[in-house]
Design a protein around this motif. Structure first.
Motif, PDB file in Angstrom:
ATOM      1  N   GLN A 364     -90.746 -26.753 -23.582  1.00  9.11           N
ATOM      2  CA  GLN A 364     -89.467 -26.248 -23.082  1.00  9.11           C
ATOM      3  C   GLN A 364     -88.535 -27.416 -22.820  1.00  9.11           C
ATOM      4  OE1 GLN A 364     -89.001 -22.858 -22.889  1.00  9.11           O
ATOM      5  NE2 GLN A 364     -91.035 -22.946 -23.835  1.00  9.11           N
ATOM      6  N   ALA A 365     -87.244 -27.215 -23.111  1.00 14.01           N
ATOM      7  CA  ALA A 365     -86.257 -28.238 -22.756  1.00 14.01           C
ATOM      8  C   ALA A 365     -86.205 -28.347 -21.239  1.00 14.01           C
ATOM      9  CB  ALA A 365     -84.895 -27.853 -23.299  1.00 14.01           C
ATOM     10  N   LYS A 366     -86.138 -29.573 -20.713  1.00 12.71           N
ATOM     11  CA  LYS A 366     -86.043 -29.747 -19.260  1.00 12.71           C
ATOM     12  C   LYS A 366     -84.659 -29.304 -18.793  1.00 12.71           C
ATOM     13  CE  LYS A 366     -89.537 -33.281 -19.349  1.00 12.71           C
ATOM     14  NZ  LYS A 366     -89.872 -34.699 -19.308  1.00 12.71           N
ATOM     15  N   PRO A 367     -84.547 -28.916 -17.509  1.00 14.40           N
ATOM     16  CA  PRO A 367     -83.273 -28.365 -17.026  1.00 14.40           C
ATOM     17  C   PRO A 367     -82.073 -29.276 -17.300  1.00 14.40           C
ATOM     18  CG  PRO A 367     -84.976 -28.220 -15.332  1.00 14.40           C
ATOM     19  CD  PRO A 367     -85.597 -28.924 -16.494  1.00 14.40           C
ATOM     20  N   PHE A 368     -82.283 -30.604 -17.184  1.00 15.29           N
ATOM     21  CA  PHE A 368     -81.119 -31.491 -17.320  1.00 15.29           C
ATOM     22  C   PHE A 368     -80.605 -31.592 -18.754  1.00 15.29           C
ATOM     23  CE2 PHE A 368     -84.851 -34.317 -17.655  1.00 15.29           C
ATOM     24  CZ  PHE A 368     -84.574 -34.948 -18.863  1.00 15.29           C
ATOM     25  N   VAL A 369     -81.338 -31.062 -19.706  1.00 18.79           N
ATOM     26  CA  VAL A 369     -80.849 -31.090 -21.089  1.00 18.79           C
ATOM     27  C   VAL A 369     -79.503 -30.362 -21.169  1.00 18.79           C
ATOM     28  CG1 VAL A 369     -81.303 -30.289 -23.453  1.00 18.79           C
ATOM     29  CG2 VAL A 369     -83.116 -31.407 -22.126  1.00 18.79           C
ATOM     30  N   GLN A 370     -79.354 -29.337 -20.324  1.00 20.43           N
ATOM     31  CA  GLN A 370     -78.064 -28.641 -20.277  1.00 20.43           C
ATOM     32  C   GLN A 370     -76.941 -29.591 -19.844  1.00 20.43           C
ATOM     33  OE1 GLN A 370     -77.356 -25.513 -21.327  1.00 20.43           O
ATOM     34  NE2 GLN A 370     -75.246 -26.230 -21.035  1.00 20.43           N
ATOM     35  N   ASP A 371     -77.248 -30.491 -18.910  1.00 18.97           N
ATOM     36  CA  ASP A 371     -76.215 -31.443 -18.471  1.00 18.97           C
ATOM     37  C   ASP A 371     -75.849 -32.406 -19.602  1.00 18.97           C
ATOM     38  OD1 ASP A 371     -76.010 -30.644 -15.630  1.00 18.97           O
ATOM     39  OD2 ASP A 371     -78.139 -31.150 -15.652  1.00 18.97           O
ATOM     40  N   LEU A 372     -76.842 -32.752 -20.412  1.00 19.05           N
ATOM     41  CA  LEU A 372     -76.554 -33.631 -21.557  1.00 19.05           C
ATOM     42  C   LEU A 372     -75.651 -32.889 -22.545  1.00 19.05           C
ATOM     43  CD1 LEU A 372     -80.068 -35.243 -22.249  1.00 19.05           C
ATOM     44  CD2 LEU A 372     -78.291 -35.937 -20.623  1.00 19.05           C
ATOM     45  N   ILE A 373     -75.978 -31.624 -22.761  1.00 17.95           N
ATOM     46  CA  ILE A 373     -75.185 -30.815 -23.687  1.00 17.95           C
ATOM     47  C   ILE A 373     -73.725 -30.740 -23.240  1.00 17.95           C
ATOM     48  CG2 ILE A 373     -74.836 -28.418 -24.460  1.00 17.95           C
ATOM     49  CD1 ILE A 373     -77.841 -28.104 -24.537  1.00 17.95           C
ATOM     50  N   ASN A 374     -73.514 -30.734 -21.932  1.00 18.96           N
ATOM     51  CA  ASN A 374     -72.146 -30.592 -21.416  1.00 18.96           C
ATOM     52  C   ASN A 374     -71.315 -31.865 -21.546  1.00 18.96           C
ATOM     53  OD1 ASN A 374     -72.717 -27.984 -20.735  1.00 18.96           O
ATOM     54  ND2 ASN A 374     -73.154 -28.419 -18.587  1.00 18.96           N
ATOM     55  N   ILE A 375     -71.979 -33.003 -21.775  1.00 20.62           N
ATOM     56  CA  ILE A 375     -71.240 -34.275 -21.775  1.00 20.62           C
ATOM     57  C   ILE A 375     -70.101 -34.299 -22.811  1.00 20.62           C
ATOM     58  CG2 ILE A 375     -71.463 -36.764 -22.257  1.00 20.62           C
ATOM     59  CD1 ILE A 375     -74.167 -36.630 -20.721  1.00 20.62           C
ATOM     60  N   PRO A 376     -70.355 -33.922 -24.068  1.00 21.00           N
ATOM     61  CA  PRO A 376     -69.253 -33.984 -25.038  1.00 21.00           C
ATOM     62  C   PRO A 376     -68.049 -33.124 -24.652  1.00 21.00           C
ATOM     63  CG  PRO A 376     -71.335 -33.765 -26.181  1.00 21.00           C
ATOM     64  CD  PRO A 376     -71.619 -33.558 -24.730  1.00 21.00           C
ATOM     65  N   GLN A 377     -68.273 -32.001 -23.957  1.00 22.46           N
ATOM     66  CA  GLN A 377     -67.132 -31.168 -23.582  1.00 22.46           C
ATOM     67  C   GLN A 377     -66.367 -31.741 -22.399  1.00 22.46           C
ATOM     68  OE1 GLN A 377     -69.198 -27.636 -22.556  1.00 22.46           O
ATOM     69  NE2 GLN A 377     -70.166 -27.554 -24.570  1.00 22.46           N
ATOM     70  N   SER A 378     -67.077 -32.503 -21.557  1.00 20.69           N
ATOM     71  CA  SER A 378     -66.448 -32.911 -20.303  1.00 20.69           C
ATOM     72  C   SER A 378     -65.767 -34.283 -20.407  1.00 20.69           C
ATOM     73  CB  SER A 378     -67.466 -32.911 -19.173  1.00 20.69           C
ATOM     74  OG  SER A 378     -68.452 -33.882 -19.454  1.00 20.69           O
TER      75      SER A 378
END
Ligand code: XIL
Length: 379
Positions: A364-378
């Motif tokens: 499973q992807a670890k929870p913080f992978v979502q934060d990495l995903i958000n970096i390009p948008q932010s």
């Protein structure tokens, strides 16, 4: 009792919801690809093993196919695997990777042509066991590079031509390559690689390149090669880190590399959550093998929440830096698919349970992978 249970469940749900709202999106990457998220900036690569390429490790293969677009063989293109005895080559694992990558449309990174580790015993000696001459070793190097880089010259995107030739102070590491050939062993390795695979990118790869003296050493090599008209395209920084990685120093390194018109890559990223047993030897010397001690293995069952948070922050800090320099970084490669696959479970101490990657032991992807995903948008 029932009410208490109910409110615990409700509180849990609200907590999860508020966390995901905070990060702007529900943490579900089941239908997306991490590589796609970063594709405007850099390739997202991963180190793979033979079983994954052959489909024996199915869940890992699924992650590779969905989330990564560049593959580095963790061990299958090292000298001892490819040419265990002189003149007899074994391409079983390498070919499995090449075939998988072709079928799944992935870039392939060759790792590695010239390194002092994972080399066969015959390489530096003759039949009597006597050390060979400079001429003999150069001709062995040339025929290996032509055989291997030549075989895959239309398939391999880039090669780690020379690996770990430097000490941390930027001087040349003592090795059989240096002792027998002299410091131009590096020049010959790049020359032969450029002849055998004229279209492949050619890289110098090493660990601890965030240390300024060490990157000075690498840039000095690159300058010399360029002066001699020998092609080198980029510098690969391994990045086997611990918690709180050296972000500020790495940024300086990136700036120095790109100011020399060289490509920069993160080639072997993992972050141990465990204490490094000999901090002064922090790096990635594969010959390090510290005796097992319980105190260095605190998360044998599961990782603490504090460790997970620190791991998350470490990855976020690094990916923010990578995204900032996305125009100059061509690839970020994770050194392994899931925690269970990582070499950090057995290096620098065998028998530990580590959590250094983006995907856990249950794939499973670890929870913080979502934060990495958000970096390009932010940004
Ligand atoms: C490691 C592999 O991950 C292990 O499976 C193997 O036992 C030793 O080598 N620097 C490199 C990589 O360039 O090739 C090393 O890979 C890790 C350090």
């Amino acid at each position: 009792m029932k009410n208490i249970k109910l409110s615990v469940i409700m509180f849990g749900c609200m907590f999860i919801l508020s966390c995901s709202i905070k990060s702007g999106k529900i943490n579900d990457i089941s239908n997306s690809s991490l590589a796609d998220v970063f594709s405007e900036g850099f390739d997202l690569g991963v180190a793979v093993n033979r079983n994954q390429m052959l489909g024996i490790e199915k869940p890992q293969q699924q992650i590779v196919s969905q989330h990564f677009n560049a593959l580095t063989p963790e061990n299958d293109m090292k000298w001892s695997t490819l040419q265990p005895s002189e003149g007899s080559f074994d391409f079983t694992g390498a070919d499995a990777l090449i075939n998988y990558a072709a079928e799944n449309n992935k870039k392939i990174i060759g790792h590695v042509l010239v390194w002092h580790q994972q080399v066969p015993e015959w390489l530096f000696v003759d039949e009597q066991g006597k050390q060979v001459t400079r001429e003999v070793l150069l001709s062995r190097m040339k025929s290996h590079i032509f055989e291997v880089a030549g075989r895959y010259k239309n398939q391999i995107y880039g090669w780690d031509v020379v690996n770990e030739a430097l000490n941390d102070d930027g001087s040349l590491r003592e090795s059989k390559w240096l002792e027998i050939i002299g410091e131009d062993f590096i020049d010959y390795a790049f020359l032969y690689a450029s002849q055998a695979a004229p279209n492949a990118k050619l890289y110098y790869n090493d660990y601890n390149l965030f240390k300024q003296e060490k990157i000075t050493g690498a840039l000095t090599i690159a300058e010399r090669l360029k002066r001699k008209g020998i092609r080198i395209d980029g510098i690969g920084a391994q990045a086997h880190y611990g918690l709180n990685p050296p972000v500020a120093e790495l940024e300086k390194t990136i700036q120095r590399v790109i100011s020399q018109q060289l490509d920069f890559m993160i080639t072997e990223l993992d972050i141990t959550v465990l204490k490094f047993p000999e901090p002064e030897k922090m790096g990635a010397d594969v010959s390090l093998n510290v005796e097992y001690a319980e105190e260095y293995n605190p998360y044998a069952e599961s990782m603490s929440n504090e460790a997970l948070q620190a791991l998350a922050q470490s990855y976020i800090d690094l990916f923010e830096l990578f995204w900032k320099y996305r125009d100059h970084i061509s690839r970020v490669t994770l050194w392994g698919v899931s925690d269970g696959d990582s070499w950090r479970n057995y290096w620098p101490m065998q028998g530990r349970v580590d959590y250094p990657l983006l995907f856990d032991r249950a794939y499973q992807a670890k929870p913080f992978v979502q934060d990495l995903i958000n970096i390009p948008q932010s940004q």
